[in-house]
Design an enzyme around this catalytic site. Structure first.
Site: not given
Length: 261
Positions: A124-125, A142
């Site tokens: 994520h991200d 992440g």
């Protein structure tokens, strides 16, 4: 609206998904709601794509990939975060790419012309640039930022919040715990700096004078026993003469975790 001939009859396409007219979807693949896929993209068999996700043109997604899934973060509570993938990417077997979290920008982004080999994980991200190669079983945690032209060797692990500058390179099985400046080659567990990717520069046709400038800059940072601030003080007056040196210095300045030594 995708032509029916391009969609295998066993594929499941959510009515809200938007697929360009020539997108191909293989057997048993699932395209969920709030997914948009651009022209020329080929989705292989047994692929799962969830949204909100936007995938650009002329991508190739191989079997058993999981794209746009909820992230593996205990803070995630089902918020409608996003994944954006550009054009001309190759995403090989068993890759997993997760959407963002509201604690960052609610977005994971992958640029253009990237090759993600089998079993690569992009968490994520993450913000991934263009023309990168991530070899088999690379794991990117992440909030990682990666520039352009980066090569990550097989089974490389990248710690969360790390930054990897453009044209950097890792050897296989490297464990990246700190930022890697642009052009720098690292290896080991934990990864340590070994050199710059001078052979890659030559293959790209870079001028010998540019390569020499970067070689001297590497020695200034890594071989003279200087602190980072002392090394930057020596290098910064020279950046106006060489854009590649400016890229190297900018990547040093941008580091928040400290650079790989």
């Amino acid at each position: 609206m995708t032509h029916p001939a391009a969609i295998h009859p066993t594929a499941i396409i959510d009515p809200t998904a938007e697929l360009d007219h020539d997108v191909q979807v293989g057997p048993y693949s699932i395209i969920g709601p709030r997914v948009r896929i651009g022209a020329g993209t080929v989705v292989g068999p047994h692929v799962v794509i969830n949204g909100p996700t936007v995938i650009g043109k002329n991508n190739r997604i191989f079997q058993f990939a999981s794209v746009g899934e909820d992230c593996q973060d205990k803070k995630y509570k089902g918020e409608p975060t996003r994944l954006e993938i550009g054009d001309n990417n190759v995403i090989r077997e068993h890759c997993s790419i997760h959407r963002g979290t509201v604690q960052d920008q609610s977005l994971t982004r992958i640029g253009d012309n990237n090759l993600l080999m089998a079993t690569v994980h992009v968490a994520h991200d993450c913000m991934i640039g263009n023309d990168n190669i991530f070899a088999n079983t690379t794991g990117i945690a992440g909030h990682v930022h990666i520039g352009d032209g980066v090569i990550l060797g097989g089974m490389t692990g990248v710690h969360q919040f790390c930054r990897i500058g453009s044209y950097a390179m890792t050897a296989g099985c490297s464990l990246v715990l700190k930022d890697i400046p642009a052009f720098v080659m690292v290896s080991g567990n934990p990864a340590g700096a070994r050199s710059m990717n001078f052979e890659g520069m030559r293959r790209r046709g870079w001028d010998a004078d540019v390569v020499a400038i970067l070689r001297r800059a590497y020695k200034t940072v890594y071989r003279q026993g200087l602190t980072l601030e002392q090394a930057l003080a020596e290098l910064e007056p020279q950046v106006a003469t060489c854009p590649q040196l400016a890229m190297f210095v900018d990547s040093l300045r941008a580091s928040e975790r400290g650079i790989t030594r």
